[in-house]
Design an enzyme around this catalytic site. Structure first.
Site, short mmCIF file in Angstrom:
data_model
loop_
_atom_site.label_atom_id
_atom_site.label_comp_id
_atom_site.label_asym_id
_atom_site.label_seq_id
_atom_site.Cartn_x
_atom_site.Cartn_y
_atom_site.Cartn_z
N ASP A 108 -10.82 1.83 -3.12
CA ASP A 108 -11.39 1.52 -1.80
C ASP A 108 -12.91 1.50 -1.89
O ASP A 108 -13.57 1.09 -0.94
CB ASP A 108 -10.95 2.57 -0.77
CG ASP A 108 -9.54 2.29 -0.25
OD1 ASP A 108 -9.00 1.22 -0.55
OD2 ASP A 108 -9.00 3.15 0.45
N ASP A 139 0.83 -1.21 0.00
CA ASP A 139 0.00 0.00 0.00
C ASP A 139 0.86 1.26 0.00
O ASP A 139 2.05 1.22 0.32
CB ASP A 139 -0.90 -0.05 1.25
CG ASP A 139 -2.22 0.68 1.03
OD1 ASP A 139 -2.31 1.50 0.10
OD2 ASP A 139 -3.15 0.43 1.81
C1 GLA Z 1 -5.80 1.82 2.28
C2 GLA Z 1 -6.16 0.68 1.37
C3 GLA Z 1 -7.18 -0.20 2.03
C4 GLA Z 1 -6.62 -0.72 3.32
C5 GLA Z 1 -6.19 0.44 4.21
C6 GLA Z 1 -5.46 -0.05 5.43
O1 GLA Z 1 -6.86 2.68 2.46
O2 GLA Z 1 -6.62 1.17 0.15
O3 GLA Z 1 -7.54 -1.26 1.18
O4 GLA Z 1 -5.54 -1.57 3.06
O5 GLA Z 1 -5.33 1.33 3.53
O6 GLA Z 1 -5.04 1.00 6.23
#
Ligand code: GLA
Length: 748
Positions: free
Chosen positions: A523, A463
């Site tokens: 997301d 990420d």
């Molecule tokens: C980001 C990612 C999510 C998740 C969160 C965890 O927002 O896009 O899918 O992994 O971080 O903190």
């Protein structure tokens, strides 16, 4: 095939021809990029520039037709009479002329650390020079794409300040509409179409990454081009940093198009003898509309961009802990979830954020990759062992590029964070690490591999939740640092499936895809939103690269309640996963998810690697044998029109069975209408209906017909949508956000 004859160059594959020539003054004149033609056709495309009267400049005073501003060029200088945008800026005039060329088997390896397309190709290297400066233009011809890049070399005695160097530039005759994709967090890939005229259109990111604001991929298409017909050009960049593309029509009606690293705030000083390489740009062409163009781009990404180990390899159905648990978990809860996920049919259990340091929220601990033993008393190895013992693979989330100011790493090495002279500016309470520093890269490599090598981890979600503040060459060097880290970690561990993520799709680009075969699209997992996000991603990227998860309803970001069937049906067209608290599923939902996963596994190859088609009612995947088509609805109307579903790409003469994936509907969906269905009085929100909804679902109207490929191509008249007539299986009783998946297989 690359041919050279008397200053003419033809690059020809099964999809297109690309033709250019060395002009009288050593300039490279663009002739043709389009339908397959022969080198002997060059004359047909030769453009005789009008005389450079008026205030125009000419290369030779005796030759009025030598006006550089009028010539369709493959590369252009500045300060010498071509007033159009130049692909190269070094703070002084440039006038690069042809010197020689080479035709090479394969591609010319890059030396600067940028990722590169792999696989069979032929490469044309053209060398251009002016005093003190050498330019090499590389053209690598793949089966469905041409890959271009530029290498600049300082051949003089003094320094050169490189302010701009594009990966390619080209002048296309004709009028075009430019299609680009924009957005933000949870709003990736909003499509925009603009006519290219005299006012320049640019598509650029300035966040330090390729960004969700402006995806680097774009199209130029002719006005009449549709999804299935007409001419279109596709462009993309194998790069994850600040990118730039521009299209503008000149006074003579040529469209100059270029793409490369964003020149905004960019400056690279080249010492004598020093070389700068641009990222590769990918160019595709099709006369079979945008679907045809997408297929060429998909094939290129599947075959030549994603790591070779993962090319064509099935992707596991995963369960991800994030939306279900966020930071609130312990080993017991995870193992319980893993049992449930395994029972549903998931193959990979992914532990997302929250497993290290004291990370119980997003305010701390990034950088401290020591396992939180309060949450996971048996350590990562212990957890991984218990999960793999259940017959599932285990995967883990990292965010290695960032550091929380509240972390041991930051306290020990505040100078490792990427800052400027002002108060540090935070994003999601975090800073980026300065990946240009070798000691930072070493730290990341050793802390990530330290975990990977001590536990059975077969998947990593990488990420990146804040973007860079670095400017200039440092923004580029950051990306080179990232590629170095990814290469060092995953090069020796090719079997680990890497899924990259940046708050969802904030870094969905070909550079990341060279390391991570799939990317978390967004997301936003609301299936109706995903129709836009995945649908528009499909213009540029194959469905094998889409992380697509079923999450809870009502949805966390939109509050929209959608049927589980639609959440599954949309996620099928990608790499399927589940991301919700499984503990709260009703028995009827458990059965439905089991059926979804079993169905997906049966047709996984088609969903992940089949030929993708956007059609009027949704999406289709197909191969030479069969097809699966999805039909998706948003707001239905009281008097819905008939729907005719065309199935394309099958054999005309062959007979096929056309059937729908069996779907059920909730009893409670009918609310007060239940009084027409059941012979006794029932409260629509009462215990009886709620209990029924948990355990039982009613069959919906499905399809089962037989027809030839020719008939299916003309279109199946689908059963009508609900029209206030009461429940019957002669219709689709879906309401808003309903959808269906149809399977079309040959009758043996
Ligand atoms: C980001 C990612 C999510 C998740 C969160 C965890 O927002 O896009 O899918 O992994 O971080 O903190």
């Amino acid at each position: 095939m690359i041919l050279h004859d008397n200053g003419l160059f033809l690059l020809k594959n099964d999809s297109f021809s690309y033709l250019f020539k060395v002009g009288k003054y050593g300039e490279l004149q663009h002739l043709h990029f389009g339908a397959p033609v022969e080198i002997t056709d060059a004359d047909c495309f030769a453009c005789i520039p009008g005389p450079g009267w008026g205030s125009n400049l000419v290369m030779d005073d005796a030759d009025p037709h030598s006006c550089p501003d009028f010539i369709p060029l493959e590369w252009s200088g500045s300060g010498r009479g071509d007033y159009r945008e130049s692909p190269l800026e070094i703070g002084r005039a440039t006038d690069l002329r042809y010197v020689n060329h080479r035709i090479l088997e394969g591609s010319q390896p890059m030396v600067c650390g940028l990722p590169q397309a792999h696989g069979d190709c032929e490469t044309l290297e053209i060398t251009l020079e002016q005093p003190g400066l050498r330019l090499k233009l590389y053209y690598s011809l793949f089966d469905t794409a041409l890959v271009r890049r530029t290498v600049v070399e300082n051949t003089g005695d003094g320094e050169i300040s490189l302010h701009k160097c594009m990966s390619f530039s080209m002048d296309l005759p004709g009028n075009y509409i430019m299609t680009t994709f924009h957005g933000g967090w949870s709003a990736e890939m909003r499509r925009m179409d603009n006519r290219v005229g005299g006012a320049k259109i640019t598509n650029e990111s300035r966040t330090g990454a390729s960004s969700n604001q402006h995806n680097p991929g774009f199209f130029l298409r002719e006005a009449g081009t549709t999804e299935n017909d007409g001419v279109a050009y596709g462009f993309n960049l194998v790069y994850s940093g600040n990118h730039y593309a521009a299209a503008q029509q000149s006074q003579t009606g040529l469209t100059r198009v270029m793409q490369g690293i964003n020149p905004a705030n960019f400056c690279k000083v080249l010492a004598p003898g020093e070389v700068f390489e641009t990222p590769e740009a990918v160019l595709c062409w099709s006369d079979a509309g945008l679907n045809g163009l997408s297929r060429a781009m998909h094939k290129f990404v599947n075959d030549h961009i994603v790591p070779e180990y993962w090319a064509g390899r099935p992707r596991p159905v995963l369960y991800n802990s994030w939306e279900g648990c966020v930071f609130d978990f312990n080993q017991h809860r995870l193992l319980n979830l893993a049992d449930r996920a395994k029972d549903l049919g998931c193959e990979l259990f992914v532990l997302d954020d929250g497993w290290f340091g004291v990370r119980n929220n997003d305010h701390c601990s990034l950088g401290d990759y020591n396992v939180n033993l309060k949450k996971l008393p048996d350590g990562m190895d212990g957890l991984a062992k218990r999960i793999t013992a259940k017959g599932m693979q285990f995967g883990l989330w990292f965010e290695p590029e960032s550091v929380s100011p509240d972390s041991d790493l930051y306290r020990a090495h505040p100078d490792w964070a990427l800052t400027d002279e002002f108060t540090p500016i935070l994003g999601r309470h975090q800073l980026l690490l300065d990946l240009t520093k070798p000691e930072v890269r070493d730290y990341i490599v050793s802390s990530v591999t330290g975990i990977l090598d001590t536990a059975a981890i077969s998947y990593v979600k990488w990420d990146m939740n804040r973007h860079s503040v670095a400017l200039g060459a440092k923004a580029h060097d950051y990306i080179l640092g990232l590629y170095d880290i990814l290469r060092r970690i995953f090069g020796p561990r090719p079997e680990i499936l890497l899924e990259s993520c940046s708050s969802g799709g904030n870094r969905f680009d070909l550079g990341m895809l060279c390391f991570s075969p799939q990317v978390w699209c967004s997301d936003d997992t609301d299936p109706i939103e995903r129709l836009t996000i995945q649908g528009n991603l499909s213009y540029l990227y194959p469905q094998s690269t889409f992380g697509a998860h079923v999450s809870a309803a009502p949805h966390a970001q939109t509050l929209r309640a959608t049927p589980l069937s639609t959440r599954g049906n949309v996620s099928f067209f990608g790499c399927l996963g589940y991301e919700l608290d499984l503990k709260h599923l009703f028995p009827v939902e458990i059965t439905e998810i089991k059926n979804q996963i079993a169905f997906y596994k049966q047709y996984r190859a088609l969903f992940q690697y089949g030929r993708f088609t956007r059609h009027a009612l949704g999406w289709q995947v197909s191969d030479s044998n069969m097809a699966i088509s999805g039909v998706f609805h948003q707001q239905v109307s009281a008097a819905p029109p008939y729907e005719r579903l065309r199935i394309t790409g099958l054999e005309k003469e062959k007979t096929y069975r056309f059937r729908s994936l069996e779907q059920k509907i909730r009893v409670g969906q009918f609310g007060n209408l239940l009084k027409h269905v059941v012979p006794f009085s029932v409260s629509p929100s009462g215990l009886l209906v709620r209990t029924a909804d948990a355990h039982y679902a009613m069959p919906d109207g499905g399809e089962d017909r037989t027809a030839t490929g020719a008939a299916l191509a003309s279109g199946v008249m689908l059963k009508p949508l609900f029209r206030g007539t009461g429940y019957t299986t002669d219709q689709r009783n879906q309401g808003d956000y309903g959808s269906n998946v149809y399977i079309i297989e040959p009758v043996e």
